[in-house]
Motif scaffolding. Structure first.
Motif, PDB file in Angstrom:
ATOM      1  N   PHE A  61       5.683  11.739   1.921  1.00 57.35           N
ATOM      2  CA  PHE A  61       6.676  10.732   2.307  1.00 57.35           C
ATOM      3  C   PHE A  61       8.111  11.113   2.659  1.00 57.35           C
ATOM      4  O   PHE A  61       8.886  10.515   2.587  1.00 57.35           O
ATOM      5  CB  PHE A  61       6.766   9.368   1.392  1.00 57.35           C
ATOM      6  CG  PHE A  61       5.546   8.452   1.581  1.00 57.35           C
ATOM      7  CD1 PHE A  61       5.971   7.332   2.352  1.00 57.35           C
ATOM      8  CD2 PHE A  61       4.333   8.660   1.085  1.00 57.35           C
ATOM      9  CE1 PHE A  61       5.049   6.378   2.737  1.00 57.35           C
ATOM     10  CE2 PHE A  61       3.491   7.568   1.272  1.00 57.35           C
ATOM     11  CZ  PHE A  61       3.871   6.520   2.076  1.00 57.35           C
ATOM     12  N   ARG A  72      -2.027   7.169   7.989  1.00 53.16           N
ATOM     13  CA  ARG A  72      -2.356   7.016   6.425  1.00 53.16           C
ATOM     14  C   ARG A  72      -3.670   6.303   6.164  1.00 53.16           C
ATOM     15  O   ARG A  72      -3.656   5.211   6.874  1.00 53.16           O
ATOM     16  CB  ARG A  72      -1.139   6.407   5.821  1.00 53.16           C
ATOM     17  CG  ARG A  72       0.092   7.143   5.976  1.00 53.16           C
ATOM     18  CD  ARG A  72       1.088   6.530   5.108  1.00 53.16           C
ATOM     19  NE  ARG A  72       2.480   7.333   5.355  1.00 53.16           N
ATOM     20  CZ  ARG A  72       2.903   8.592   4.786  1.00 53.16           C
ATOM     21  NH1 ARG A  72       1.929   9.264   4.200  1.00 53.16           N
ATOM     22  NH2 ARG A  72       4.136   8.971   5.163  1.00 53.16           N
ATOM     23  N   PHE A  80      -5.208   3.521   3.623  1.00 52.88           N
ATOM     24  CA  PHE A  80      -5.033   2.829   2.938  1.00 52.88           C
ATOM     25  C   PHE A  80      -6.569   1.863   2.329  1.00 52.88           C
ATOM     26  O   PHE A  80      -7.399   1.873   3.082  1.00 52.88           O
ATOM     27  CB  PHE A  80      -4.418   1.466   3.257  1.00 52.88           C
ATOM     28  CG  PHE A  80      -2.773   1.406   3.576  1.00 52.88           C
ATOM     29  CD1 PHE A  80      -1.988   1.464   2.451  1.00 52.88           C
ATOM     30  CD2 PHE A  80      -2.448   2.323   4.562  1.00 52.88           C
ATOM     31  CE1 PHE A  80      -0.579   1.646   2.721  1.00 52.88           C
ATOM     32  CE2 PHE A  80      -0.936   2.710   5.028  1.00 52.88           C
ATOM     33  CZ  PHE A  80      -0.130   2.533   3.849  1.00 52.88           C
ATOM     34  N   VAL A 106      -2.723   4.515  -1.549  1.00 52.08           N
ATOM     35  CA  VAL A 106      -3.095   5.507  -0.467  1.00 52.08           C
ATOM     36  C   VAL A 106      -3.946   6.687  -0.627  1.00 52.08           C
ATOM     37  O   VAL A 106      -3.679   7.210  -1.634  1.00 52.08           O
ATOM     38  CB  VAL A 106      -1.788   5.721   0.354  1.00 52.08           C
ATOM     39  CG1 VAL A 106      -2.013   6.805   1.612  1.00 52.08           C
ATOM     40  CG2 VAL A 106      -0.996   4.667   0.746  1.00 52.08           C
ATOM     41  N   TRP A 146       0.585   2.146  -4.788  1.00 46.15           N
ATOM     42  CA  TRP A 146       1.701   1.240  -4.116  1.00 46.15           C
ATOM     43  C   TRP A 146       2.696   0.997  -5.164  1.00 46.15           C
ATOM     44  O   TRP A 146       3.738   0.247  -4.690  1.00 46.15           O
ATOM     45  CB  TRP A 146       1.065   0.082  -3.532  1.00 46.15           C
ATOM     46  CG  TRP A 146       0.331  -0.884  -4.560  1.00 46.15           C
ATOM     47  CD1 TRP A 146      -1.091  -1.022  -4.913  1.00 46.15           C
ATOM     48  CD2 TRP A 146       1.100  -1.927  -5.241  1.00 46.15           C
ATOM     49  NE1 TRP A 146      -0.983  -1.975  -6.166  1.00 46.15           N
ATOM     50  CE2 TRP A 146      -0.005  -2.672  -6.209  1.00 46.15           C
ATOM     51  CE3 TRP A 146       2.350  -2.411  -5.224  1.00 46.15           C
ATOM     52  CZ2 TRP A 146       0.375  -3.798  -6.907  1.00 46.15           C
ATOM     53  CZ3 TRP A 146       2.753  -3.659  -5.807  1.00 46.15           C
ATOM     54  CH2 TRP A 146       1.709  -3.971  -6.826  1.00 46.15           C
ATOM     55  N   LEU A 160       6.498   1.969   1.614  1.00 48.43           N
ATOM     56  CA  LEU A 160       5.349   1.557   1.992  1.00 48.43           C
ATOM     57  C   LEU A 160       5.389   0.205   2.569  1.00 48.43           C
ATOM     58  O   LEU A 160       4.597  -0.431   3.037  1.00 48.43           O
ATOM     59  CB  LEU A 160       4.438   1.303   0.774  1.00 48.43           C
ATOM     60  CG  LEU A 160       3.794   2.712   0.441  1.00 48.43           C
ATOM     61  CD1 LEU A 160       2.800   2.209  -0.945  1.00 48.43           C
ATOM     62  CD2 LEU A 160       2.732   3.279   1.526  1.00 48.43           C
ATOM     63  N   TYR A 220       4.509  -0.411   6.313  1.00 45.60           N
ATOM     64  CA  TYR A 220       3.014  -0.298   6.163  1.00 45.60           C
ATOM     65  C   TYR A 220       2.190  -1.516   5.987  1.00 45.60           C
ATOM     66  O   TYR A 220       1.167  -2.070   6.457  1.00 45.60           O
ATOM     67  CB  TYR A 220       2.361   0.821   5.552  1.00 45.60           C
ATOM     68  CG  TYR A 220       3.093   2.221   6.230  1.00 45.60           C
ATOM     69  CD1 TYR A 220       2.083   2.711   7.205  1.00 45.60           C
ATOM     70  CD2 TYR A 220       3.909   2.569   5.589  1.00 45.60           C
ATOM     71  CE1 TYR A 220       2.652   4.112   7.677  1.00 45.60           C
ATOM     72  CE2 TYR A 220       4.711   4.118   6.084  1.00 45.60           C
ATOM     73  CZ  TYR A 220       3.774   4.620   6.834  1.00 45.60           C
ATOM     74  OH  TYR A 220       4.141   5.906   7.506  1.00 45.60           O
TER      75      TYR A 220
END
Length: 472
Positions: free
Chosen positions: A180, A211, A213, A234, A270, A281, A284
């Protein structure tokens, strides 16, 4: 960040902060890090402010091209440093720049520059990079001498002095936690999920902007049993394969290559350290909710239901367990060998088998749950010990003689099982232990002087009139 370090800057910066406030703030951040524990890690609250101020200094006054859409960043002059070395030497700095250039987890000049700074902090190379820039007039032309720090001789000297101080400090930063850096200096919480080979892990995946998830952990799957992954996490790596900027289906491709091997997932949580959402995050997860309306962040692992722990068969209640494997532990089969037998089995990373475990009156009877195939059937006289390690609440094991008919050549196998709870584990151990140690087996073991001779091997005449000190 400037506010965090600025209060200290007023007292420590002196005339330096009057000339260039960023240098005073940087000095305060450095002092704050030095006052903390050494080495400085990602857990330090002063690290992110320091990196942000350092980046502001490296960017201040940087000239941007008049034409073209590519914005210039400090990484662009950093990556040119090895090319400017007329001797074309391989140096620690050139190796570090090459590592940053080839890092698969950063995709932008911003990410590469930040990854380089973290590498350079670990390897004490920041001052070396600034010194090389200072000796290169061509690269210095990218800075405006009127408003920059690096293009101004009056500011460059104190900045280099601060970098020399930093290069004497110890840093131990997690360089794998880099996925990130393109977006933020705020780093996520990362963890490793290791699991055994199995047909299906039970993680439902969704690909979004490179990414991967986890949008659901299926009930009763291996992933749910392991209680590590949460919906919303992730997948960053699988067994060393980076999945940053992954294309659709890439996780399946990697898993296919690793088929039959133990798996190690590097997961990005997360949840952040404070229990709230990791802020980078948010964009997303907003899109995920739009694309998958049923998606919800999983706050905690589902509790295991007690009713799933038993199964009724032929009027008997059987234990639903998982058989993890077995290992030979040599010629000694006492309970002491369980401490090494259980880890030996776990290190084999075999796929667990669902079994029905029956503690009968005369034997232990074990069937495969799906097919009802009999896997093991051991009379209690063949079981030499049963128990568990203190650090494995749900795991237990028992040892059986491989060749009970020839005791002089007999060795012992340790069989390991996973129960559904600590209480169930203790219950099984007590039930087996009661039958293994009940007379007359206990007498036979004592009078022979060898606790691993079995009843069927003894001449009954040797037992007549014999007893030990306790009258057994």
């Amino acid at each position: 960040p400037a506010g965090v370090c600025g209060a200290a800057a007023a007292g420590e910066g002196g005339s330096m902060s009057g000339k260039e406030p960023l240098l005073g703030t940087l000095k305060a951040c450095i002092l704050a890090i030095k006052e903390g524990s050494s080495p400085c890690t990602d857990a330090s609250p002063h690290l992110a402010p320091f990196c942000e101020i350092l980046e502001m200094i490296l960017r201040k006054g940087m000239k941007q091209p008049v034409l073209g859409f590519k914005r210039r960043d400090y990484w662009h002059w950093l990556e040119q440093l090895p090319q400017q070395d007329t001797c074309s030497r391989v140096t620690p700095l050139s190796i570090t720049i090459e590592k940053a250039s080839s890092c698969e987890k950063v995709l932008t000049a911003q990410g590469q520059g930040r990854y380089f700074l973290r590498l350079a902090l670990n390897q004490k190379l920041l001052a070396t990079a600034i010194q090389q820039l200072a000796r290169n007039p061509k690269l210095l032309e990218c800075y405006d001498p009127l408003i920059s720090v690096l293009g101004n001789e009056d500011f460059m000297e104190p900045f280099l002095s601060l970098m020399l101080v930093v290069s004497e400090m110890n840093f131990s930063l997690d360089l794998q936690n880099s996925s990130f850096l393109d977006e933020s200096w705020l780093l996520p919480v990362c963890m490793t999920y290791e699991t055994v080979p199995c047909r299906e892990l039970g993680m439902v995946l969704r690909y979004l902007d490179g990414r991967i998830f986890v949008i659901e952990v299926l009930p009763e799957s291996q992933a749910e049993v392991d209680e590590v992954v949460l919906a919303g996490d992730v997948i960053d790596e699988i067994s060393g394969f980076s999945l940053r900027n992954a294309r659709n289906g890439q996780a399946g491709t990697v898993l296919q290559k690793l088929k039959g091997k133990p798996l190690s997932f590097r997961m990005i949580r997360w949840k952040w350290h404070d229990g709230g959402m990791y802020k980078p995050l948010l964009p997303y997860l907003k899109v995920l909710r739009e694309k998958v309306p049923s998606f919800q962040l999983q706050q905690e692992h589902r509790p295991k239901e007690e009713k799933e722990e038993r199964c009724l068969q032929g009027g008997r209640l059987l234990y639903n367990l998982r058989y993890l494997g077995q290992a030979n532990v040599g010629k000694y089969g006492g309970k002491e060998v369980l401490d090494e037998g259980i880890p030996t089995v776990l290190e084999q990373h075999l796929c667990p088998r669902e079994v029905l475990f029956d503690v009968k009156e005369t034997e232990v009877f074990i069937q495969e749950k799906t097919s009802s195939k009999v896997l093991f059937q051991y009379p209690y006289p063949e079981i030499s010990c049963v128990g568990r390690r203190l650090d494995s609440n749900n795991l237990f094991a028992f040892c059986i003689a491989v060749s009970p008919g020839t005791p002089e050549h007999s060795t012992f196998d340790c069989l390991v099982f996973e129960s559904n709870s600590e209480n169930e584990c203790e219950e099984i151990i007590k039930r087996i232990g009661k039958r293994v140690l009940e007379p007359p087996l206990r007498v036979w073991r004592r009078v022979t002087g060898n606790k691993y001779l079995f009843p069927q091997l003894l001449d009954l005449n040797t037992l007549n009139g014999l007893s030990d000190e306790k009258g057994e």
